[in-house]
Design an enzyme around this catalytic site. Structure first.
Site, PDB file in Angstrom:
ATOM      1  N   GLY A  33      12.259  91.559  44.493  1.00  0.00           N
ATOM      2  CA  GLY A  33      13.129  92.656  44.936  1.00  0.00           C
ATOM      3  C   GLY A  33      14.599  92.291  44.928  1.00  0.00           C
ATOM      4  CB  VAL A  34      17.373  93.461  47.073  1.00  0.00           C
ATOM      5  CG1 VAL A  34      17.049  92.994  48.469  1.00  0.00           C
ATOM      6  CG2 VAL A  34      18.873  93.583  46.868  1.00  0.00           C
ATOM      7  CG  ASP A  35      15.473  87.020  48.488  1.00  0.00           C
ATOM      8  OD1 ASP A  35      16.580  86.479  48.345  1.00  0.00           O
ATOM      9  OD2 ASP A  35      14.521  86.492  49.096  1.00  0.00           O
ATOM     10  CE1 TYR A 125       8.608  90.393  53.538  1.00  0.00           C
ATOM     11  CE2 TYR A 125      10.401  90.553  55.108  1.00  0.00           C
ATOM     12  CZ  TYR A 125       9.596  89.793  54.284  1.00  0.00           C
ATOM     13  OH  TYR A 125       9.775  88.429  54.225  1.00  0.00           O
TER      14      TYR A 125
HETATM   15  P1  ADP Z   1      11.964  93.783  51.758  1.00  0.00           P
HETATM   16  O1  ADP Z   1      11.082  92.577  51.506  1.00  0.00           O
HETATM   17  O2  ADP Z   1      12.940  93.577  52.895  1.00  0.00           O
HETATM   18  O3  ADP Z   1      11.169  95.040  51.868  1.00  0.00           O
HETATM   19  P2  ADP Z   1      12.725  94.356  48.983  1.00  0.00           P
HETATM   20  O4  ADP Z   1      13.723  93.618  48.143  1.00  0.00           O
HETATM   21  O5  ADP Z   1      11.297  94.321  48.540  1.00  0.00           O
HETATM   22  O6  ADP Z   1      12.934  93.827  50.474  1.00  0.00           O
HETATM   23  O7  ADP Z   1      13.173  95.861  49.081  1.00  0.00           O
HETATM   24  C1  ADP Z   1      14.258  96.307  49.873  1.00  0.00           C
HETATM   25  C2  ADP Z   1      14.962  97.449  49.168  1.00  0.00           C
HETATM   26  O8  ADP Z   1      15.843  96.905  48.174  1.00  0.00           O
HETATM   27  C3  ADP Z   1      14.039  98.399  48.433  1.00  0.00           C
HETATM   28  O9  ADP Z   1      14.403  99.725  48.791  1.00  0.00           O
HETATM   29  C4  ADP Z   1      14.354  98.152  46.963  1.00  0.00           C
HETATM   30  O10 ADP Z   1      14.251  99.339  46.187  1.00  0.00           O
HETATM   31  C5  ADP Z   1      15.808  97.722  47.037  1.00  0.00           C
HETATM   32  N1  ADP Z   1      16.336  96.946  45.905  1.00  0.00           N
HETATM   33  C6  ADP Z   1      15.671  96.175  45.006  1.00  0.00           C
HETATM   34  N2  ADP Z   1      16.537  95.633  44.126  1.00  0.00           N
HETATM   35  C7  ADP Z   1      17.779  96.067  44.486  1.00  0.00           C
HETATM   36  C8  ADP Z   1      19.109  95.876  43.971  1.00  0.00           C
HETATM   37  N3  ADP Z   1      19.329  95.094  42.905  1.00  0.00           N
HETATM   38  N4  ADP Z   1      20.145  96.490  44.597  1.00  0.00           N
HETATM   39  C9  ADP Z   1      19.940  97.272  45.684  1.00  0.00           C
HETATM   40  N5  ADP Z   1      18.724  97.492  46.224  1.00  0.00           N
HETATM   41  C10 ADP Z   1      17.654  96.908  45.626  1.00  0.00           C
END
Ligand code: ADP
Length: 171
Positions: A33-35, A125
């Site tokens: 994901g965003v991480d 999550y």
């Molecule tokens: P968590 O484990 O906290 O749920 P995720 O990364 O799986 O974190 O998702 C959190 C949110 O980040 C989701 O709504 C996802 O669509 C969003 N996301 C994923 N990639 C990006 C990005 N590059 N920029 C902004 N938001 C993003």
């Protein structure tokens, strides 16, 4: 003062702001994901910085709701604030408010004028975004800033963007 709130559909790694927030996991070693997107864009020095934080401050991992700060490395953003959101049906959702509050406090402590948040906990999550956004709005509505002039809420899909826009409009 009250910061200005902007709600946008974007990839958070592309933003030229003083701080972006990472929805990290307790290891701080990156993930999906965003991480994953933030680690890829910031480059390998980010992982080194996170490993140092683990070693010096959080050998057991970053607790849910807490936040730590690193440089932005290859990003346009000067800082990355890493926070661990609650897992749906496992952790207390009140910890999601802590993520936003503690991230805002760290940004203030580092004199940041702008900060961008992803939608923490609503991806892997599993927290429904309709629940998460109410918590986000409550924290932001009661936030008084010293330095932060702008808070940008970044949604990765148009559907998520519409849910945020609707909730913030409804007051
Ligand atoms: P968590 O484990 O906290 O749920 P995720 O990364 O799986 O974190 O998702 C959190 C949110 O980040 C989701 O709504 C996802 O669509 C969003 N996301 C994923 N990639 C990006 C990005 N590059 N920029 C902004 N938001 C993003």
């Amino acid at each position: 003062m009250k910061p200005q709130i902007r709600i946008i559909n974007a990839d958070i790694t592309t933003l030229s702001v003083e701080a972006i927030v990472n929805a990290a996991n307790p290891t701080l070693y990156g993930g999906g994901g965003v991480d994953g997107a933030i680690h890829d864009a910031a480059g390998p020095n980010l992982l080194h910085a996170c490993k140092n934080i683990r070693k010096s401050q959080y050998p057991q991992g970053l607790p849910t709701g807490q936040a730590v700060i690193t440089p932005g490395f290859n990003l346009s953003a000067k800082h990355i604030i890493h926070t661990v959101g609650p897992v749906y049906h496992k952790d207390d959702l009140a910890l999601l408010a802590d993520c936003y509050r503690n991230s805002l406090k760290l940004a203030e402590d580092h004199n940041c004028k702008s900060i961008a948040f992803p939608s923490i906990s609503t991806g892997a999550y599993g927290v429904p975004i309709t629940q998460a956004v109410k918590i986000v709005k409550k924290v932001i509505d009661s936030f008084e800033s010293q330095h932060i002039k702008e808070i940008i809420l970044v949604l990765h899909t148009v559907n998520d963007l519409e849910i945020y826009l609707q909730t913030f409009k409804d007051g």
